[in-house]
Motif scaffolding. Structure first.
Motif, PDB file in Angstrom:
ATOM      1  N   ARG A  16     -46.358  44.413   1.916  1.00 45.53           N
ATOM      2  CA  ARG A  16     -45.191  45.144   2.404  1.00 45.53           C
ATOM      3  C   ARG A  16     -45.647  46.105   3.511  1.00 45.53           C
ATOM      4  O   ARG A  16     -46.843  46.299   3.730  1.00 45.53           O
ATOM      5  CB  ARG A  16     -44.532  45.892   1.254  1.00 45.53           C
ATOM      6  N   GLN A  17     -44.694  46.709   4.189  1.00 49.14           N
ATOM      7  CA  GLN A  17     -45.011  47.545   5.342  1.00 49.14           C
ATOM      8  C   GLN A  17     -46.009  48.661   5.030  1.00 49.14           C
ATOM      9  O   GLN A  17     -46.949  48.862   5.807  1.00 49.14           O
ATOM     10  CB  GLN A  17     -43.742  48.116   5.953  1.00 49.14           C
ATOM     11  N   VAL A  27     -51.591  50.630   6.241  1.00 45.58           N
ATOM     12  CA  VAL A  27     -52.961  51.016   5.885  1.00 45.58           C
ATOM     13  C   VAL A  27     -53.949  50.160   6.677  1.00 45.58           C
ATOM     14  O   VAL A  27     -54.891  50.678   7.284  1.00 45.58           O
ATOM     15  CB  VAL A  27     -53.208  50.858   4.357  1.00 45.58           C
ATOM     16  N   LEU A  28     -53.723  48.855   6.691  1.00 43.35           N
ATOM     17  CA  LEU A  28     -54.627  47.963   7.428  1.00 43.35           C
ATOM     18  C   LEU A  28     -54.608  48.280   8.923  1.00 43.35           C
ATOM     19  O   LEU A  28     -55.660  48.326   9.566  1.00 43.35           O
ATOM     20  CB  LEU A  28     -54.247  46.501   7.193  1.00 43.35           C
TER      21      LEU A  28
END
Length: 171
Positions: free
Chosen positions: A113-114, A119-120
């Motif tokens: 999810r967004q 985070v990535l």
């Protein structure tokens, strides 16, 4: 708990040249790959050698083993790949230093999810990772390092469940 020798470990005990490693190899496996890790003798250095000298000597020992055994390792890996249906990779341990040679990087499908994608993306934008895939691998390594004891307990419990299942009525 007793250690169970699998077919792969037994086959390797008979197939690997005795002079390669200081003892039995460690065999790690998942659904895609078998990784064989053997211990090499530590290079002899003076007692007062510093950590940098020990690191350089260990790298030299690793490089020497990798180059000197390449053809034979490829031959053994092909045989085991034929027997197991899995890719085979190699690694060595010199003291507390472990090096894995070329090993499988298997794609893993996941839905994020967004907030997880953010985070990535933060890790990529900060230069910690080159891509989302690298960032996800970095996160998994970090969790593995920080949760090593817990993951070990979980793996032990899974082995016990597997042993109980193998004794069940459908075995």
């Amino acid at each position: 708990m007793t250690t169970r020798t699998t077919t792969a470990e037994a086959w390797l005990a008979g197939r690997l040249p005795e002079e390669w490693f200081t003892g039995p190899v460690e065999v790690r496996r998942d659904r895609d790959e078998i990784v064989i890790v053997g211990s090499l003798p530590e290079p002899q250095l003076p007692d007062d050698a510093d950590e940098a000298a020990r690191e350089v000597a260990a790298r030299g020992r690793t490089t020497s083993f990798r180059e000197d055994t390449r053809d034979k390792r490829i031959e053994i890996a092909r045989e085991l790949e034929h027997l197991s249906g899995k890719k085979v990779s190699w690694g060595v341990r010199v003291g507390d230093r472990e090096v894995l040679f070329t090993h499988l990087a298997a794609p893993v499908m996941t839905r994020l999810r967004q907030p997880e994608r953010q985070v990535l993306d933060t890790l990529v934008e900060a230069g910690v990772a080159r891509s989302r895939a690298d960032a996800l691998a970095w996160c998994v390594r970090l969790v593995g390092e920080r949760s090593e004891a817990w993951l070990g307990e979980l793996r032990t419990a899974m082995k016990q469940v597997e042993e109980v299942r193998s004794k069940g009525p459908d075995a």
